[in-house]
Design an enzyme around this catalytic site. Structure first.
Site, short mmCIF file in Angstrom:
data_model
loop_
_atom_site.label_atom_id
_atom_site.label_comp_id
_atom_site.label_asym_id
_atom_site.label_seq_id
_atom_site.Cartn_x
_atom_site.Cartn_y
_atom_site.Cartn_z
CG ASP A 125 42.00 3.37 26.22
OD1 ASP A 125 40.94 3.68 26.83
OD2 ASP A 125 42.57 2.29 26.40
CD1 TRP A 126 37.25 7.53 29.53
CD2 TRP A 126 37.50 6.86 27.41
NE1 TRP A 126 36.03 7.63 28.89
CE2 TRP A 126 36.15 7.23 27.59
CE3 TRP A 126 37.89 6.43 26.15
CZ2 TRP A 126 35.19 7.17 26.58
CZ3 TRP A 126 36.94 6.36 25.12
CH2 TRP A 126 35.62 6.73 25.35
#
Length: 838
Positions: free
Chosen positions: A225-226
């Site tokens: 995920d970012w």
């Protein structure tokens, strides 16, 4: 793009090139190696639409109903169609990979991203996700199942340790991923932000390699995920192929050094790169070039699908005295804070600039043949309504001028370097770029002209990731530049809304200016918060009015009206990525307004828009009640189609709606405490808990009414002989006749449940194992068939053996649908068997 010879390419890559390929280069793109014909790939958020590469001032996109809305359809064919359109939207945006769907589990009604996932039940969620991904990937675009796994709250999401038994992990939280993979092996999986039992998922070898790759036989790409990568060697060795976004924090020279010192072996690097190159080959037939232009589709057939999806997601919760459908020829009074607001999506990664939106008021007005009147009833905004759409530029256009400078307003003779025309006065600048801006520090003047329609005191509000001062006719009204306080907006990056007021005269035009400085100009302590680029801004305004005045007026009008509908609920302000709700209640004033309007006119129809459950202390008064979710572009038309009977509602709740927050099974164990959250309810999530303790929710999972009636009969059940080893190939086939016994054509959702025999293991009373949807004309009967593998219908996770256990005994089959009728049968498991795999 060309098909790559993966093994030959790996041999030809230098170590530096391999390292570069394992991290993004910016927010949405992977690295390229031009000399070996390896292009950069583009990704785009896709919980309920493909935004493209820009949060700020992006190309408009189709906005689909939120995932809980799609979950309420229980319609695999519709989800397949939605997936295909999602793929076509992705191609239009030049994106090779869609970052969705989300299939986490709503263990609490309060989860900020609860609206992004389909259901509290893994069977419903997993099957719908599988068909969605199948449709998406048949367009050639890669789907990404996320967030793997136990990313079920926003509070301290980067750091929280989800303490969960392996049984609950398998039966509840991994199950939707497992079932989705059985239908469609997605090209990508995204890891969760959180830890699970002490280890961040992005560096958790047991979850990424042992379960996902080895046990399930999946061979796609695993991305973070970012900003959800937390190590160099641990993550690469655990199986994390791609760190996103770029530029890298953990790879680059650090990873190259780790390989040279044998902390990460080059053969491990080759495996990571192999998965990345395989993704290139998966999306290569699309022919999307690097940095492709972003386009809009917005085709009539797409609008029709979005409208159908919105309408088919609306759940008819109550309909006493057959108040619904409404009469088109009669006048109607429309009340409520959501009536003229298009609550079309939740906030965060799900947010996007829709092609267009249809408010509930517009949807009703378009179909009513009688007079349509409106009363506000109550305001429910968390922050003041956006001012941008009410402004005009100096040349008369709707909106305001957005003027960018490298120097602050105090600098004389500063140079204008960019000027945009905007309508929305909310902007997150994480992806704003200009060649003359070299750092995240710059300044923006936003200028427009406001002409109020009524005299009064107007409140103005400013929320920033950065600093902001708002002037009205050169008078400083709001100063949000000093002594700032951290709020929850913009992924938890923004300040609280600072407010000021000014008395304005109707018809007089006022110049409004927001002087904005980007994130580095703020003195806010942002330790522990990821700053997304140069910051963001939001400014709004509203005439000051008492809630009592609005409620009294609405109740008075309702007492005299022949048809009344209330639109209330939540919006993307209240349900959003970045933070969890504090309670299940509607915004202040909403419950009182609904209750008093119902007292004034008991036949009032109540429509609630929310992505997750809300409390309804007035529910016993309401004769007609709809749950309408966040319905996408066409939310207003979809709701109106159900209200007026153009569409016969068939949707069923994908979530249990508790009477009060304290009733939900995670009540004692939600949010992070000292860095951890204990999944204390274990396998008893949602309906499994309410049925086990015999606690009636306000509305149960699977509930939903229709404008017609159905009967179910002729239940038959067929099994196949058992094999020595339990594996696929032992189907249980359930057949049932369904009849439309009413006078209106409509669809019925048939639900198949299995109740286990009594053993020495604590198990739910019953569990959903299959479902199907069938459309019937009045008086029509159809036979429907639901098939489920015996291993999936009977098994629980045995932590001692570390295998699924299908225990000997008699299993009861229950078939339900609209109404209270339950058909029953049973089948035998002759001997206890154990299994592993997908």
């Amino acid at each position: 793009m060309v098909q790559l010879d993966v093994e030959k390419t790996i041999e030809e890559l230098t170590l530096g090139e391999k390292v570069a390929l394992t991290a993004g280069i910016d927010f949405w793109h992977t690295a390229a190696v031009p000399r070996l014909n390896i292009p950069s790939l583009r990704m785009s958020d896709g919980p309920n639409g493909v935004r493209g590469t820009r949060f700020f001032n992006g190309v408009p996109a189709a906005c689909f109903p939120c995932a809980t809305a799609l979950g309420a359809t229980w319609d695999t064919k519709l989800l397949y169609e939605v997936g295909r359109l999602m793929g076509e939207e992705s191609i239009a945006k030049g994106a090779h990979v869609v970052l969705g769907p989300t299939i986490n589990t709503q263990r609490s009604p309060l989860g900020g991203r609860g609206f992004e996932s389909f259901a509290e039940d893994g069977v419903l969620s997993g099957i719908l996700a599988g068909h969605y991904c199948k449709g998406l990937q048949e367009t050639g675009v890669a789907a990404t199942l996320k967030h793997f796994v136990c990313n079920d709250q926003e509070h301290e999401r980067l750091a929280v340790d989800s303490i969960v038994t392996m049984r609950a992990m398998r039966e509840i939280y991994l199950l939707p991923f497992q079932l989705a993979m059985r239908i469609c092996k997605t090209a990508c999986v995204m890891t969760a932000y959180n830890k699970v039992n002490g280890t961040h998922v992005s560096e958790n070898k047991q979850i990424i390699t042992d379960i996902l790759r080895k046990e399930w036989g999946w061979d796609g790409l695993v991305m973070s995920d970012w900003f959800g990568t937390y190590s160099t060697c641990d993550a690469i060795n655990a199986g994390l192929d791609l760190e996103m976004p770029g530029p890298t924090r953990w790879r680059g020279t650090a990873l190259a050094h780790a390989v040279s010192s044998n902390k990460a072996f080059e053969f491990v690097m080759d495996e990571r790169v192999r998965n990345i190159l395989n993704l290139h080959n998966f999306v290569e037939p699309l022919g999307i070039p690097e940095n492709a232009p972003e386009k809009a589709l917005n085709r009539p057939e797409d609008q029709a699908l979005l409208r159908r999806a919105a309408a088919e997601s609306v759940v008819l919760m109550k309909n006493q005295d057959n108040i619904l459908p409404l009469k088109k020829e009669k006048p109607i009074l429309v009340i409520g804070p959501n009536a003229k607001t298009a609550a079309y999506c939740g906030g965060g990664s799900a947010s996007l600039d829709a092609y267009y939106t249809v408010t509930p008021f517009e949807g009703v007005a378009a179909q009513s043949q009688g007079e349509v009147t409106f009363s506000q009833g109550v305001y429910s905004y968390k922050e003041l309504p956006l001012l941008g759409p009410l402004l005009k530029t100096d040349d008369g256009k709707k909106g305001f001028k957005f003027r960018v400078y490298n120097e602050p307003p105090s600098e004389p003779n500063r140079q204008l370097i960019d000027e945009l025309h905007l309508e929305s006065s909310s902007g997150f600048l994480m992806d704003y770029k200009h060649p003359k801006i070299k750092t995240f520090t710059f300044y923006v003047d936003m200028e427009g002209y406001f002409t109020p329609e009524e005299d009064g005191i107007y409140d103005f509000g400013v929320t920033v990731v950065g600093t902001g001062k708002l002037f009205v006719d050169d008078e400083l009204v709001v100063d949000n530049s000093k002594n700032q306080r951290q709020g929850t907006a913009m992924f938890g990056n923004a300040t609280v809304e600072e407010k000021g007021s000014k008395e304005l005269k109707a018809g007089q035009t006022y110049k409004v200016v927001l002087q904005f400085g980007t994130a580095p100009t703020s003195d806010l302590d942002m330790r522990g918060v990821v700053i997304f680029g140069p910051g963001g801004f939001r400014f709004g305004a509203a005439r000051r009015v008492s809630q009592e005045e609005l409620i009294s007026k609405a109740a008075e009008l309702a007492s005299q009206a022949s048809q009344v509908v209330i639109f209330a609920g939540l919006t993307s302000e209240w349900e959003t990525e970045g933070y969890d709700r504090d309670h299940m209640d509607l915004p202040p004033g909403s419950d009182e307004m609904i209750s008093r309007v119902l007292d004034a006119n008991p036949d009032t129809v109540v429509v609630i828009q929310s992505g997750t459950p809300v409390t309804m202390p007035w529910a016993h008064k309401a004769k007609a009640l709809l749950q309408a979710w966040f319905g996408g572009n066409e939310c207003g038309n979809g709701i109106a189609d159900v209200l007026y009977g153009n569409v016969n509602p068939a949707a069923k709740l994908p979530l249990s709606f508790p009477v009060r927050l304290q009733d939900n099974p995670s009540y004692l164990n939600f949010r992070s405490e000292r860095g951890r959250v204990l999944y204390g309810e274990d396998i008893y999530v949602g309906y499994r808990y309410y049925e086990k303790v015999d606690l009636a929710p306000l509305f149960p999972f699977g509930h939903g009414l229709s404008y017609t009636t159905f009967s179910r009969s002729d239940l038959s059940l067929a099994t196949t002989p058992e094999k020595p080893q339990l594996e696929d190939g032992e189907p249980i086939t359930v057949t049932v006749s369904v009849t439309n016994t009413g006078s209106v054509a409509g669809a019925e959702i048939v639900q198949l449940w299995v109740a286990p025999p009594p053993t020495g293991v604590n198990r739910p009373v019953r569990e959903l194992k299959g479902f199907t949807k069938v459309f019937l004309q009045p008086g029509e009967t159809k036979k429907v068939e639901i098939v489920v593998e015996k291993k999936l219908a009977t098994s629980w996770w045995d932590e001692q053996r570390e295998k699924w256990a299908s225990e000997k005994g008699t299993y009861e089959v229950l078939v339900t649908g609209t109404g209270d009728e339950v058909l029953k049968s049973s089948f035998e498991v002759e001997k206890t068997r154990y299994w592993l795999g997908l």
